[in-house]
Design a protein around this motif. Structure first.
Motif, PDB file in Angstrom:
ATOM      1  N   TYR A  11       0.822  -1.216   0.000  1.00 15.97           N
ATOM      2  CA  TYR A  11       0.000   0.000   0.000  1.00 15.97           C
ATOM      3  C   TYR A  11       0.857   1.268   0.000  1.00 15.97           C
ATOM      4  O   TYR A  11       0.531   2.248  -0.660  1.00 15.97           O
ATOM      5  CB  TYR A  11      -0.929   0.002   1.215  1.00 15.97           C
ATOM      6  CG  TYR A  11      -2.057  -1.005   1.146  1.00 15.97           C
ATOM      7  CD1 TYR A  11      -2.621  -1.376  -0.080  1.00 15.97           C
ATOM      8  CD2 TYR A  11      -2.573  -1.573   2.306  1.00 15.97           C
ATOM      9  CE1 TYR A  11      -3.645  -2.304  -0.130  1.00 15.97           C
ATOM     10  CE2 TYR A  11      -3.619  -2.496   2.255  1.00 15.97           C
ATOM     11  CZ  TYR A  11      -4.138  -2.865   1.037  1.00 15.97           C
ATOM     12  OH  TYR A  11      -5.164  -3.772   0.982  1.00 15.97           O
ATOM     13  N   SER A 181      -5.879  -0.177   6.521  1.00 14.54           N
ATOM     14  CA  SER A 181      -4.762  -0.172   5.569  1.00 14.54           C
ATOM     15  C   SER A 181      -3.423  -0.042   6.269  1.00 14.54           C
ATOM     16  O   SER A 181      -2.386  -0.405   5.711  1.00 14.54           O
ATOM     17  CB  SER A 181      -4.930   0.957   4.551  1.00 14.54           C
ATOM     18  OG  SER A 181      -4.985   2.216   5.190  1.00 14.54           O
ATOM     19  N   TYR A 193     -12.463  -9.178   6.843  1.00 12.54           N
ATOM     20  CA  TYR A 193     -13.672  -8.343   6.797  1.00 12.54           C
ATOM     21  C   TYR A 193     -14.666  -8.711   7.893  1.00 12.54           C
ATOM     22  O   TYR A 193     -15.183  -7.832   8.598  1.00 12.54           O
ATOM     23  CB  TYR A 193     -14.345  -8.468   5.424  1.00 12.54           C
ATOM     24  CG  TYR A 193     -15.638  -7.686   5.313  1.00 12.54           C
ATOM     25  CD1 TYR A 193     -15.629  -6.320   5.036  1.00 12.54           C
ATOM     26  CD2 TYR A 193     -16.872  -8.314   5.494  1.00 12.54           C
ATOM     27  CE1 TYR A 193     -16.800  -5.596   4.946  1.00 12.54           C
ATOM     28  CE2 TYR A 193     -18.063  -7.600   5.404  1.00 12.54           C
ATOM     29  CZ  TYR A 193     -18.020  -6.243   5.124  1.00 12.54           C
ATOM     30  OH  TYR A 193     -19.194  -5.522   5.040  1.00 12.54           O
ATOM     31  N   THR A 238     -11.024   2.203   5.833  1.00  5.75           N
ATOM     32  CA  THR A 238      -9.844   1.851   5.064  1.00  5.75           C
ATOM     33  C   THR A 238      -8.660   2.744   5.402  1.00  5.75           C
ATOM     34  O   THR A 238      -7.571   2.268   5.696  1.00  5.75           O
ATOM     35  CB  THR A 238     -10.141   1.937   3.558  1.00  5.75           C
ATOM     36  OG1 THR A 238     -11.227   1.066   3.252  1.00  5.75           O
ATOM     37  CG2 THR A 238      -8.924   1.534   2.737  1.00  5.75           C
ATOM     38  N   ARG A 239      -8.863   4.064   5.331  1.00  6.63           N
ATOM     39  CA  ARG A 239      -7.786   5.020   5.551  1.00  6.63           C
ATOM     40  C   ARG A 239      -8.095   5.916   6.742  1.00  6.63           C
ATOM     41  O   ARG A 239      -9.240   6.225   6.992  1.00  6.63           O
ATOM     42  CB  ARG A 239      -7.623   5.936   4.333  1.00  6.63           C
ATOM     43  CG  ARG A 239      -7.075   5.300   3.084  1.00  6.63           C
ATOM     44  CD  ARG A 239      -7.172   6.307   1.941  1.00  6.63           C
ATOM     45  NE  ARG A 239      -6.616   5.812   0.702  1.00  6.63           N
ATOM     46  CZ  ARG A 239      -5.467   6.216   0.182  1.00  6.63           C
ATOM     47  NH1 ARG A 239      -4.762   7.137   0.805  1.00  6.63           N
ATOM     48  NH2 ARG A 239      -5.031   5.722  -0.958  1.00  6.63           N
TER      49      ARG A 239
END
Length: 345
Positions: A11, A181, A193, A238-239
């Protein structure tokens, strides 16, 4: 400048690509990864089709010496310390996004990362790359240790208060929350998940490897040996990182005065934005950008200063800050290639 990215399949590596393909002064000439050697970067990340269609290769020092000016290491901790020394000796400029060179004391790295440290000469040469703190040193650096994501948000939030001696350093409590992430692309039960969706998890309480990194810098700023309480949590996004910091004020002070001190401290730092009184930042407001947004309040009842700092963990907490440091190293405007508006909503 000719750029190489080691760990391009992660990433951090792909975020470097996202920004560097639009940087006016650089060209990506090498993507390297041992585990993805021979694959196209588009196979790893189809969204790059038509943007950067390069094959990922093994890292080779002779190729680097001939074709590369700057190497970014976006590798897991434990990798770059084994590779970087030979490139230092070859005169290649390096920006390391891992934790291998952040701690000046090798024994601390050994204790917290459970691995052998980098050679002393590499640790001595590395400049800690919190741009807003070490800008003048970074200008002359050939080896930069990019800060961790949690330390970036935490330190930017705490440094002005420590510089102005507003707080008792040994009363600092940090509540950190991170998107998934930050754990990297490799899957695990922790980041699966069904494990993280609609769930918030505490992890590594009192044992996170970013603790000594934070303590190293706050001790330097406070000019005393400071220990902090640092708790970390995974949240289902996610971020993003939010660090909320609490510390005892040495003397009562008006909230507006503190905000004014912070505004003055960061007046020349484009990527740090101080919120007006009564407002606090949210992670969504910096997503996809290199900004760190900071909100401040004074709890007069408990005589505590409360600071909220948010960043995008893969931009200001990794790739964006690394590019900001690249710009400083070469005397370019710090904003070059990084002037993106946060993604909202």
């Amino acid at each position: 400048m000719k750029i190489g990215i080691v760990g391009a399949n992660g990433y951090g590596g792909v975020e470097l690509i996202r920004y560097l393909v639009n940087h006016p002064y650089v060209e990506i000439k090498l993507l390297a990864s041992h585990s993805s050697n021979g694959n196209s970067i588009v196979e790893q990340y189809p969204h790059l089709q038509g943007i950067l269609e390069m094959n990922i290769s093994e890292l080779n020092i002779e190729d680097v010496k001939e074709n590369i000016d700057v190497l970014f290491f976006a590798t897991p901790s434990g990798v770059s310390k084994e590779l970087i020394p030979q490139y230092i000796e070859a005169g290649i400029k390096i920006i390391d996004l891992s934790g291998d060179l952040r701690l000046q004391d090798g024994s601390l790295y050994e204790g917290w990362y459970k691995n052998t440290p980098a050679p002393p000469f590499a640790l001595d040469k590395a400049i800690y790359g919190l741009t807003e703190l070490n800008r003048e040193l970074i200008k002359e650096a050939t080896l930069v240790a990019n800060p961790g994501c949690y330390p970036t948000a935490t330190l930017l939030g705490l440094i002005p208060a420590l510089q102005h001696k507003l707080i008792d350093g040994n009363s600092i409590v940090i509540d950190g929350k991170s998107g998934i992430s930050g754990a990297g692309r490799k899957t695990s039960a922790t980041t699966h998940y069904s494990e993280i969706n609609e769930n918030v998890k505490a992890y590594k309480l009192g044992k996170h490897q970013h603790i000594p990194e934070i303590e190293q810098i706050v001790s330097q700023i406070g000019n005393e040996n400071i220990t902090v309480t640092f708790s970390t949590h995974l949240v289902p996004m996610t971020r993003g990182i939010m660090c909320t910091m609490y510390a005892n004020l040495k003397e009562p002070i008006n909230e507006s005065k503190v905000i004014s001190l912070y505004e003055d401290y960061y007046k020349d730092d484009y990527f740090v934005r101080i919120r007006k009184g009564g407002t606090w930042p949210a992670t969504k407001e910096v997503t996809g950008s290199n900004f760190c947004d900071i909100g401040i309040t004074v709890d007069e009842r408990t005589n505590k200063l409360i600071i909220v700092a948010v960043i995008d963990n893969v931009v200001k907490g990794a790739a964006g800050q690394a590019i900001q440091n690249l710009n400083v190293m070469y005397g370019w405007d710090e904003k070059t290639g990084l002037q993106t508006t946060p993604l909202f909503p």
